[in-house]
Design an enzyme around this catalytic site. Structure first.
Site, PDB file in Angstrom:
ATOM      1  N   CYS A 173       0.720  -1.172  -0.070  1.00 23.58           N
ATOM      2  CA  CYS A 173      -0.062  -0.036   0.040  1.00 23.58           C
ATOM      3  C   CYS A 173       0.921   1.187   0.039  1.00 23.58           C
ATOM      4  O   CYS A 173       0.274   2.449   0.010  1.00 23.58           O
ATOM      5  CB  CYS A 173      -1.063  -0.075   1.091  1.00 23.58           C
ATOM      6  SG  CYS A 173      -2.091  -1.230   1.380  1.00 23.58           S
TER       7      CYS A 173
ATOM      8  N   HIS B 298      -6.292   2.001   5.442  1.00 23.47           N
ATOM      9  CA  HIS B 298      -6.903   1.263   4.034  1.00 23.47           C
ATOM     10  C   HIS B 298      -7.507   0.161   5.077  1.00 23.47           C
ATOM     11  O   HIS B 298      -7.114  -0.585   5.652  1.00 23.47           O
ATOM     12  CB  HIS B 298      -5.571   0.719   3.272  1.00 23.47           C
ATOM     13  CG  HIS B 298      -6.004  -0.365   1.979  1.00 23.47           C
ATOM     14  ND1 HIS B 298      -7.254   0.056   1.458  1.00 23.47           N
ATOM     15  CD2 HIS B 298      -5.648  -1.259   1.642  1.00 23.47           C
ATOM     16  CE1 HIS B 298      -7.493  -0.936   0.696  1.00 23.47           C
ATOM     17  NE2 HIS B 298      -6.301  -1.835   0.649  1.00 23.47           N
TER      18      HIS B 298
ATOM     19  N   HIS C 122     -10.172  -3.172   4.344  1.00 24.22           N
ATOM     20  CA  HIS C 122     -10.943  -4.306   2.946  1.00 24.22           C
ATOM     21  C   HIS C 122     -12.331  -4.478   3.928  1.00 24.22           C
ATOM     22  O   HIS C 122     -13.017  -5.680   3.499  1.00 24.22           O
ATOM     23  CB  HIS C 122     -10.158  -5.441   3.197  1.00 24.22           C
ATOM     24  CG  HIS C 122      -8.836  -5.268   2.169  1.00 24.22           C
ATOM     25  ND1 HIS C 122      -8.225  -6.472   2.069  1.00 24.22           N
ATOM     26  CD2 HIS C 122      -8.519  -4.304   1.681  1.00 24.22           C
ATOM     27  CE1 HIS C 122      -7.213  -5.882   1.332  1.00 24.22           C
ATOM     28  NE2 HIS C 122      -7.295  -4.868   0.847  1.00 24.22           N
TER      29      HIS C 122
ATOM     30  N   GLU D 111     -26.718  11.796  10.060  1.00 21.08           N
ATOM     31  CA  GLU D 111     -26.156  12.392  11.054  1.00 21.08           C
ATOM     32  C   GLU D 111     -24.488  12.181  10.907  1.00 21.08           C
ATOM     33  O   GLU D 111     -23.757  12.964  11.327  1.00 21.08           O
ATOM     34  CB  GLU D 111     -26.841  11.940  12.399  1.00 21.08           C
ATOM     35  CG  GLU D 111     -25.862  12.524  13.365  1.00 21.08           C
ATOM     36  CD  GLU D 111     -26.460  14.086  13.739  1.00 21.08           C
ATOM     37  OE1 GLU D 111     -27.259  14.572  12.880  1.00 21.08           O
ATOM     38  OE2 GLU D 111     -25.644  14.889  14.476  1.00 21.08           O
TER      39      GLU D 111
ATOM     40  N   HIS E 262     -12.756  -4.275  -3.587  1.00 26.14           N
ATOM     41  CA  HIS E 262     -11.532  -4.180  -2.616  1.00 26.14           C
ATOM     42  C   HIS E 262     -11.592  -3.814  -1.298  1.00 26.14           C
ATOM     43  O   HIS E 262     -11.351  -4.253  -0.354  1.00 26.14           O
ATOM     44  CB  HIS E 262     -10.482  -3.408  -3.606  1.00 26.14           C
ATOM     45  CG  HIS E 262      -8.876  -3.558  -3.033  1.00 26.14           C
ATOM     46  ND1 HIS E 262      -7.794  -3.582  -3.920  1.00 26.14           N
ATOM     47  CD2 HIS E 262      -8.642  -3.648  -1.760  1.00 26.14           C
ATOM     48  CE1 HIS E 262      -6.864  -3.227  -3.017  1.00 26.14           C
ATOM     49  NE2 HIS E 262      -7.153  -3.410  -1.816  1.00 26.14           N
TER      50      HIS E 262
HETATM   51 ZN    ZN Z   1      -5.892  -3.547  -0.277  1.00 26.70          ZN
END
Ligand code: ZN
Length: 228
Positions: free
Chosen positions: A85, A103, A105, A131, A181
């Site tokens: 990443c 990140h 998933h 809200e 993803h």
């Molecule tokens: Zn990923």
């Protein structure tokens, strides 16, 4: 271990990864969080179980060299490699001066992207009237939230260009969904990144559940939902 490495941030990354694992955001070794400190960028290695990370597993990278990965302090185990990443996290550090990027998933992110981009094509997630939108930078509960969706690629690093283009097209949005993803979310600080990630996940789940319940005419969250 390098003298200028601050151990509190690696400890925080490990703690946050355990919390994210509990939410189903980083299972199967995927996902994670990178935090920028005064001495550099802290990032987890590739392929390790995120809920079992130890502070000594975390890389410290040079934040003055965002065009490549320049290691200031490697993990204790020299076999570890930097998370795939890394270029995606660097998009948020470079383009938004972010203090932290996470990140996930999350299944809710995947299903929400699927609602709006059924064939995994680039698209846009939309919701309105909740809200929890107030936890997002510059957004009120009656505003319309739009999050870009980019198509997935075989390798995580191949998302870098399309993620950067989506970020430039949506300058007021601190998230990019990746079809099939997950999602990238960032903030000025790790706390803001975490708050926004939680709020986005709630909105994604609200859209999926609203669709499942047959509320409203489209896949989004209707303006009457969630008030009061
Ligand atoms: Zn990923």
């Amino acid at each position: 271990m390098s003298a200028d490495r601050n151990e509190s941030i690696p400890e925080l990354i490990c703690e946050l990864c355990r919390q994210f694992y509990g939410l189903g955001w980083v299972s199967g070794t995927g996902g994670g969080i990178s935090i920028r400190g005064p001495e550099g960028i802290y990032i987890a290695p590739s392929g390790l179980q995120k809920e079992r990370l130890r502070p000594e597993d975390i890389f410290l990278l040079d934040h003055a060299r965002l065009d490549d990965a320049h290691v200031l302090c490697p993990p204790a185990d020299s076999r570890l490699k930097i998370s795939e990443c890394r270029p995606l996290f660097y998009n948020a550090f470079k383009l938004r001066n972010a203090g932290a990027v996470m990140h996930s998933h999350s299944l809710w992110a995947v299903l929400a992207a699927r609602l709006f981009s059924p064939r995994g094509e680039p698209g846009e997630f939309v919701c309105q009237g909740l809200e929890m939108q107030k936890g997002l930078r510059g957004v009120g509960c009656f505003d319309t939230v739009r999050v870009p969706i980019i198509a997935n690629t075989a390798r995580e690093a191949e998302l870098t260009t399309s993620m950067a283009a989506a970020m430039q097209a949506y300058p007021n949005v601190d998230a990019v969904l990746v079809a099939g993803h997950g999602v990238y979310v960032w903030g000025e600080t790790w706390a803001q990144a975490k708050t926004q990630a939680e709020c986005y996940d709630y909105l994604f789940r609200a859209a999926v559940e609203a669709e499942r319940l047959g509320l409203g005419s489209g896949p989004g969250v209707g303006p009457g939902v969630g008030r009061g």
